[in-house]
Structures are given as C-alpha cells and as structure tokens.
Design an enzyme around this catalytic site. Structure first.
Site, PDB file in Angstrom:
ATOM      1  N   ASP A 315      -0.370  -4.561  -4.043  1.00 59.27           N
ATOM      2  CA  ASP A 315      -1.267  -4.103  -2.994  1.00 59.27           C
ATOM      3  C   ASP A 315      -2.668  -3.744  -3.498  1.00 59.27           C
ATOM      4  OD1 ASP A 315       0.371  -4.168  -0.511  1.00 59.27           O
ATOM      5  OD2 ASP A 315       1.697  -2.992  -1.771  1.00 59.27           O
ATOM      6  N   TYR A 399       3.306  -1.174   5.655  1.00 55.40           N
ATOM      7  CA  TYR A 399       3.485   0.137   5.015  1.00 55.40           C
ATOM      8  C   TYR A 399       2.220   0.982   5.015  1.00 55.40           C
ATOM      9  CZ  TYR A 399       8.125   0.118   2.948  1.00 55.40           C
ATOM     10  OH  TYR A 399       9.462   0.170   2.771  1.00 55.40           O
TER      11      TYR A 399
HETATM   12 CU   LIG Z   1      10.084   0.699   0.997  1.00 53.68          CU
END
Ligand SMILES: [Cu+2]
Ligand SMILES: *[C@@H]1O[C@H](CO)[C@@H](O)[C@H](O)[C@H]1NC(C)=O
Ligand SMILES: *[C@@H]1O[C@H](CO)[C@@H](O)[C@H](O)[C@H]1NC(C)=O
Ligand SMILES: *[C@@H]1O[C@H](CO)[C@@H](O)[C@H](O)[C@H]1NC(C)=O
Ligand SMILES: *[C@@H]1O[C@H](CO)[C@@H](O)[C@H](O)[C@H]1NC(C)=O
Ligand SMILES: *[C@@H]1O[C@H](CO)[C@@H](O)[C@H](O)[C@H]1NC(C)=O
Length: 694
Positions: A315, A399
């Site tokens: 990320d 996320y």
């Molecule tokens: Cu996770």
C-alpha cells in the site's frame, strides 16, 4: 528569461524570512516552482510525484549542530514524471538555484499508481464490451452496468505481461443500490487494464463460474442501522474538556511536548515522518531518533487459485500512504483540542493539491502512569499519564489504516496501527465451502485469509548517530540443576547477541524468549546499570511471512522475510522494497535483500545503523469483521532501557499523594483536580475538591 523568473521565484521562496525547515514537506508554492522548472525543458511529461528530496544526513547533522555556521541545505524536489510512451523519469530540482540537478530516464520500472490513475478504471470497465459480456454471464444485464464497480489495484506482478506496460487489475463488484456495500456482491472475473491505452487488455475468468450473490444487502452506514432498528440508547455523553488548552506547542512543524521535541514531516509515500526526535533530560537535550517512519507494507492473500496470488498490495510503495490519506476535516476521530497539519501533493498535470487536515495532533488521558500504596497505612501516590498522538488515517480501497505515533511521558514512543474498513471479498457459489483459504463472512461472501505486514524504519540516534544493535533473549542459565553455578536451577538472564554485520542482522521474532532488539550507544554508559545507554524495540505481533520462500510475494517483499534487518546508514535507502514497486518481479529482490547482499560482512558495530522491523498480523476473517471491521490494534514500542537514570516521569504531578506521616497525622496529601471530580471514586468529599487544602 522565463528561467530567470523561475529562479527568482524559487529564491524568493527560500529566501523569505519564514523559511521552511529543511525537513518540511514541499509547500504548494515549492511544488509549483519545481513543476515550472521541469516544464522548461520537459514540457510534455505528467507528474507522478513531486516531494521533498531530504537533505543528506551528513550535511543536515552539521547544520543541526551549528545552524549559524553551516550553510542551510538547499530545498530540493524529488520528482517522478512520466513521458510519452510510458517513459519514466527520476529527477531532482534544486529550488534554491531554480534548476534541474538530475534527470534520468529509468527503464523497466513502473511508478506508483495515484488516486487519479485509480479513478479512471471504473468508467472504462463499465463501457468495455468484454466486461459487459462477463457481467451478463454472472447475471448482470447490460442496462445495469452503472451498478458495476471496481477496486482497480496495481497488478502486483503477472509473468504473462511483465513490467513493461503499466497495468492494473480490476477487482469487480456490483451494487444493487448506490448506498449498498459492494463487498457483498463480488464478481468472479478480473479485467486487466492498461493505463497507457486506457483499455481492458485481458479478462481473467475462473474455471468455476460463480453467479452474482442473491443475499440481501448488509450495510453499516447510519441510514441502514436506523432502518434495521436504530441505535442503542444507553450511552451517556463523555465530554473531553481542556479548559486551559493543550500542553504542546507547534512551531512550524516542530512539536514540543513534555520534554519531547520532534519534527513532523509527511510525504506521499510514508505519510508521517518523525525526525530529530529528542528528549530534554533534566536540562540536557538528548537525541534519540534521527528519523522514524512506516516505510513499506504488504498485504498478501492466501488463496492459491489464480489470479488471487496477485492480491498482495504494497500500500505504501504501490499507492502511497500519503496520497491515500484522509482529510480529517471530513470526520476527525480524535476528541479534544486538535492541531492539524495539511499535506501538499502534485496532481498529474502538475498543479499543487492540498489535503486539508491530513495530520491530527492531540493529547489524550492515558490511564495510570504509576501508583503505589503502602499496605501498612494506605498512604498512596497515584499519577495519571498523558500521551501525545500524531495521527493520520489512510484508505486503501477496502481497508482503512489508522496510524498513531504516540509519545509517552515515560520516554516511550509507540506506533499503534488500527485496522478497520471492509474485508476484501470474493464470490462464492451456493453450498460452496470457503475453507480452508477463506471464511464465509456473510451468505455468499468469501473473505480470503491474508496478512497485514508493516515495515517500520528506525534510524536511531541514541545520544549520537553511532549505535549498536543487539538481539536480546531471555534464557535460562546453561548450568544444570544441582551444579555449583545453578544449584536450584532457577537462574536466568538476558542474553545479548550483538549484530556485528548486515547478514547477522536478519533475525526473526521469538515469543518464547521474549525477544527484543536493543539500540545502544556504546560510547555512553548509564551511571547505574553500567551498560550502554539504549532504547529497545518491543514488538509482540510479529507473524512470519506465510507465502513460501521462492514465492512471488517472498521475492517482491524481501523486507518481510525477517522481523528485523539492520543496515549501515545510506541516504539512498528509504524504501525497503525499492523506489518503484509496482510490477517488480522480485528477480532480483529490490531494497533490503539487495542492500544486504551488496555488503553482507560490512561491520555494524558502533556506527550509523538503521533498523527495519516488520510486524503485523495474520487475518483470518470472521463474520464479526463484516460488514465493517471493528478496529483491530497492533502496537510497537520503542522504550528507553538504561537511557535515563530514573523514571523520567516522576515530576508529573500526581492525582493523589499522601505520605505515611501525613496519614499518621490524619492529614490528606495533595489531591489533584482530575480525581477530585470523580464522584464515584471519592464520594461526596472528593466532589467538594478534596480535603488537602482544607
Ligand atoms: Cu485484514
Ligand atoms: C533538533 O532538535 C533540537 C532539540 O530539540 C533542536 O535544538 C534543533 O534545533 C533541532 N534541529 C532542527 C534542524 O530541527
Ligand atoms: C458536552 O458536549 C456536548 C456536545 O458536544 C454539549 O452539547 C454539552 O453541552 C457538553 N456538556 C458539558 C457538560 O460540557
Ligand atoms: C523536562 O524538561 C525540563 C526543561 O524544560 C527540565 O527542567 C526537567 O528536568 C525535565 N524533566 C525530566 C524528567 O528530565
Ligand atoms: C486500608 O484500606 C483497606 C481497604 O479500604 C482497609 O480495610 C484497611 O483497614 C486500611 N488500612 C489502614 C491501616 O488504614
Ligand atoms: C561514527 O563512527 C564513524 C566510523 O564508523 C566515525 O567516522 C564517526 O566520526 C563517528 N561519528 C560520531 C559522531 O562519533
């Protein structure tokens, strides 16, 4: 002529009285100046990053020591630009001199995917005939293509396409209604998108087809909860009041709080960077860390079915923890009096952009700092702790990562990361089992096993840059029970193994031996412990990398092979998976493995070293993580061990303190404000303000 004007503009910027601190991120004006200077000789590029090229450490250390006598480091921009035909340029621009210093064509790399790159894919996917056809196969008619969504990840690496073309993989979803969570309706196929031509070049279609989920939507937003029966009503308000304001100061981007001082940087990649971290120890300002940051991460998924092996997001290196950061003005989740800092970036066409309130700085009560009661007479001292949080939150598609850099009064620095947001999901046939590579978290929703592995970069400066790292394990004495040395067999001690070379620095976690890593300055001995002054890395959530040796993830995410790597400092070594991460094959592995291989025997004793720590968690999804995951915390501590000669927080005023002699004389001790307000703890008397001043 134009160039002269730019130079004037640049020198005006850096020559103004309110000059930026050499570690300050580039301002919007500086970004604009850098873009203009590049535009003079390279008018046809678009911009991937324009960020601070940090001053070289050697020069910066001299400058810090003597700012009056050492020339101020120039403001330099570090640039990644993309030209026609996907040509990648890495460059630096000296803003003080208004000129390009380096400009190199870099072959065979793909710079990170920006938010702008991400946004385009969904519109392309919806119009693509082959995608429309696949949607039809899983049960979505062509007139519903506006209900089709995608999370356009980087491709990771796909051996069929290599690194030459800039690619993304579109993880596909459907929303019955615009307000429904798409993660309940994953689609089973995966289009591959070419960012240069802006077209779908291939679709990965699984052998077993899985139709669109028919389960009803499950949502977490307030409207959905209201419709489902409403909110609980038994919560009484908690108000945080700071009637006299905060106990920290922020000067530019230098924060001072409770004997701590540090500079708060920010970049597109690592997000928050703390530099020049010092502690005022009874009047002596002592350096502790030169620079600490979250330098990389990887989230490998554990389903072997292709193309899920490509799901392993870096990320930071592939998208940028700064680029994806939330503007906290849209919902700051810090309570109390907050100080915000903005972040400035470049857009694709070179315009500067600002994310308002990217960083939140605030104090929180932190429970008990210390307490002791004398059981003989109940005389008690109890002191409450305070902590300072420097935080950011970034959204990586499904996320959320909440990053908290926390300073404590006892000299500890804590990095806490909370995971929240939504699971990455995949389609499931009716009656199909998600086990063992995933969990059915909601009817028809398969959430695959995965890991979240973060790499913390610590450049220690423990009373100076020359430090030594040791691995510390608790071990029982070697001598057997009944021996003279260990007759009762109870002896144990902390065994220290010095990291002598880079190859010794590659070490794994050992929970059974409570393994920690010490960073010490051998040139300075603690007067009491007679040991070098030091800080310890204390970290207990350290899973091993589950993708096997030789696997794609193992090759690409070399930093995750061990809990700790130690390297000799180099200005060039900031990114442990390499500078350009998308579409790296891992052959050879970039970053840490390459740096270590270049000098495996290089001495690391009493020299300028960097410690890299990979930690995180292995996530086996569960229904409780759905439809939105309650925040799961992970913590890493950097703790003073033999750095101070006593508890450095003893001068924090107590909430309550009485001595044996005061108790004997029936005189209460000091009663602090905090607890005097606590009706439940002290009854009516305390409510009146305690009796110490009576
Ligand atoms: Cu996770
Ligand atoms: C580094 O921190 C020290 C101590 O807080 C301070 O005196 C010094 O000015 C700082 N240097 C820079 C360049 O910020
Ligand atoms: C607590 O906060 C709420 C909302 O922020 C406010 O309406 C209320 O007056 C506050 N109460 C006190 C006692 O300060
Ligand atoms: C904290 O700093 C102050 C100076 O600002 C100093 O007087 C005090 O002794 C320091 N406290 C500790 C515990 O070192
Ligand atoms: C200390 O406190 C305990 C619990 O409140 C009480 O039972 C005990 O008598 C106290 N002891 C003295 C010496 O006051
Ligand atoms: C640190 O050690 C290096 C040798 O590794 C030496 O050249 C340098 O002078 C030392 N620096 C300090 C500040 O002691």
């Amino acid at each position: 002529m134009v160039l002269e004007r730019l130079q004037q503009m640049a020198s005006h910027l850096t020559g103004q009285t309110n000059r930026p601190h050499p570690f300050d991120p580039l301002s919007t004006e500086e970004i604009a100046a850098a873009v203009a200077i590049v535009g003079q000789s390279h008018p046809d590029v678009f911009f991937n990053t324009v960020t601070l090229w940090e001053p070289r450490k050697e020069q910066m250390m001299r400058y810090v020591a003597s700012p009056e006598n050492v020339p101020r480091p120039h403001r330099v921009a570090d640039i990644v630009a993309i030209g026609r035909g996907s040509k990648v340029f890495d460059g630096t621009v000296d803003l003080d001199e208004g000129k390009i210093v380096t400009w190199d064509l870099t072959e065979g790399v793909q710079p990170l995917i920006t938010m702008e790159d991400l946004q385009i894919v969904e519109t392309v996917v919806r119009k693509d005939a082959k995608v429309i056809e696949q949607c039809g196969i899983v049960g979505i008619p062509p007139q519903d293509m506006h209900k089709v969504y995608c999370d356009p990840w980087t491709i990771g690496y796909d051996e069929r396409f290599g690194s030459g073309v800039r690619l993304q993989q579109a993880l596909m979803y459907y929303r019955p209604h615009i307000d429904d969570s798409q993660y309940t309706y994953p689609l089973d196929f995966c289009p591959i998108y070419n960012s240069d031509t802006q077209e779908i070049i291939h679709i990965d279609i699984p052998k077993v087809r899985r139709p669109l989920n028919t389960a009803p939507p499950t949502n977490y937003h307030a409207e959905a909860i209201k419709a489902a029966g409403g909110f609980r009503t038994d919560l009484k308000p908690i108000n945080i009041t700071q009637p006299e304001g905060v106990s920290f100061t922020v000067d530019g981007r230098t924060v001072k709080w409770q004997n701590w001082s540090c500079h708060i940087g920010f970049n597109y990649r690592e997000g928050i960077v703390l530099s020049n971290v010092t502690f005022n120890d009874k009047g002596t300002v002592r350096p502790i860390f030169w620079r600490i940051s979250l330098a990389e991460m990887v989230v490998p998924y554990g389903n072997p079915e292709r193309p899920h092996h490509r799901k392993h997001a870096f990320d930071l290196g592939e998208y940028g923890g700064g680029y994806m950061t939330n503007s906290l003005s849209l919902g700051c989740d810090c309570k109390g009096a907050i100080h915000y800092l903005d972040a400035a970036f470049v857009s694709r066409n070179g315009d500067p952009q600002t994310i308002k309130n990217a960083i939140c700085i605030h104090e929180e009560d932190a429970g008990i700092l210390f307490k002791h009661t004398d059981f003989r007479d109940n005389s008690t001292t109890v002191t409450r702790a305070r902590k300072l949080l420097i935080s950011q939150i970034f959204t990586a598609a499904n996320y959320e990562y909440c990053i908290y850099w926390i300073l404590h009064q006892d000299g500890t620095i804590q990095l806490e990361i909370k995971l929240t947001g939504i699971l990455n999901t995949y389609a499931l046939n009716p009656g199909e089992s998600a086990a063992p590579w995933g969990t059915e978290v909601y009817p028809g929703v398969n959430a695959h096993n995965h890991q979240h592995l973060f790499c913390l970069r610590v450049d220690p400066n423990i009373d100076g840059p020359n430090n030594t790292i040791s691995i510390v394990d608790t071990v029982a004495a070697d001598a057997p029970v009944g021996s003279e040395e260990n007759f009762y067999g109870n002896a144990f001690y902390a065994k220290k193994t010095k990291v002598e070379t880079m190859k010794d620095g590659m070490s794994d976690y050992d929970g059974a031996s409570s393994r920690t890593w010490e960073m010490a300055n051998e040139g300075k001995i603690n007067a009491y412990s007679k040991k070098p002054v030091g800080y310890k890395l204390v970290s207990r959530e350290v899973p091993k990398l589950l993708p096997k040796e030789g696997s794609l993830v193992w090759k690409r995410a070399g930093f995750a092979r061990h809990a700790v790597h130690v390297t000799k400092y180099s200005d060039e070594q900031i990114h442990p998976a390499g500078r350009h991460v998308p579409q790296t094959s891992g052959e050879p592995s970039q970053g840490l493995p390459a740096w270590i291989a270049a000098d495996p025997e290089g001495s690391l004793v009493n020299t300028d070293v960097v410690l890299w720590h990979t930690f995180g968690l292995t996530h086996f999804p569960a229904p409780e993580d759905y439809p939105v995951m309650p925040a799961e915390p992970m913590t890493v501590l950097l703790r003073p061990r033999g750095f101070f000669t006593e508890n450095p927080a003893m001068d924090v005023p107590p909430s309550y303190s009485s001595t044996p002699s005061q108790v004997a004389a029936k005189k209460q001790g000091l009663t602090g404000v905090v607890d005097s307000l606590s009706r439940l703890a002290f009854g009516g008397a305390a409510e009146k303000g305690g009796s110490n001043d009576a």
